[in-house]
Design a protein around this motif. Structure first.
Motif, PDB file in Angstrom:
ATOM      1  N   VAL A  25     -90.374  -9.468  20.058  1.00  0.00           N
ATOM      2  CA  VAL A  25     -89.100  -9.085  20.911  1.00  0.00           C
ATOM      3  C   VAL A  25     -89.242  -7.651  21.621  1.00  0.00           C
ATOM      4  N   GLN A  29     -89.421  -6.930  25.582  1.00  0.00           N
ATOM      5  CA  GLN A  29     -88.476  -5.784  26.223  1.00  0.00           C
ATOM      6  C   GLN A  29     -89.367  -4.979  27.012  1.00  0.00           C
ATOM      7  N   ARG A  36     -81.938  -6.740  28.756  1.00  0.00           N
ATOM      8  CA  ARG A  36     -81.918  -7.014  27.449  1.00  0.00           C
ATOM      9  C   ARG A  36     -82.639  -8.301  26.807  1.00  0.00           C
ATOM     10  N   TYR A  38     -83.183 -11.022  23.853  1.00  0.00           N
ATOM     11  CA  TYR A  38     -82.788 -11.613  22.880  1.00  0.00           C
ATOM     12  C   TYR A  38     -83.540 -12.392  21.954  1.00  0.00           C
ATOM     13  N   LYS A  39     -83.775 -12.468  20.640  1.00  0.00           N
ATOM     14  CA  LYS A  39     -84.416 -13.256  19.636  1.00  0.00           C
ATOM     15  C   LYS A  39     -84.628 -14.602  20.166  1.00  0.00           C
ATOM     16  N   ASP A  41     -84.025 -15.796  22.940  1.00  0.00           N
ATOM     17  CA  ASP A  41     -84.352 -16.336  24.380  1.00  0.00           C
ATOM     18  C   ASP A  41     -86.278 -16.095  23.928  1.00  0.00           C
TER      19      ASP A  41
END
Length: 65
Positions: A25, A29, A36, A38-39, A41
């Motif tokens: 992640v 990023q 942002r 997210y886990k 995604d």
């Protein structure tokens, strides 16, 4: 990401696996311009890519039989 219906997955994973996911992640990023990350995604992306690879491999196997 499509605005498709989402479901909740409650799973248990090893702490080491969770740490690896955190690293992935963080990598996403730093290397995407999406804002942002997210886990969920990241996991969705990994699953979609793995699924595509699996389907290609299955098609290749069919050609050899």
């Amino acid at each position: 990401m499509d605005k498709e219906k989402r479901i909740q997955l409650n799973i248990r994973i090893a702490q080491e696996t969770s740490q690896k996911l955190d690293e992935i992640v963080s990598y996403y990023q730093k290397n995407t311009k999406l804002g942002r990350v997210y886990k969920a995604d990241v996991l969705t992306d990994i699953i979609e890519k793995s699924y595509d690879i699996m389907k290609k491999q299955m098609q290749m196997q069919k050609k050899f039989y």
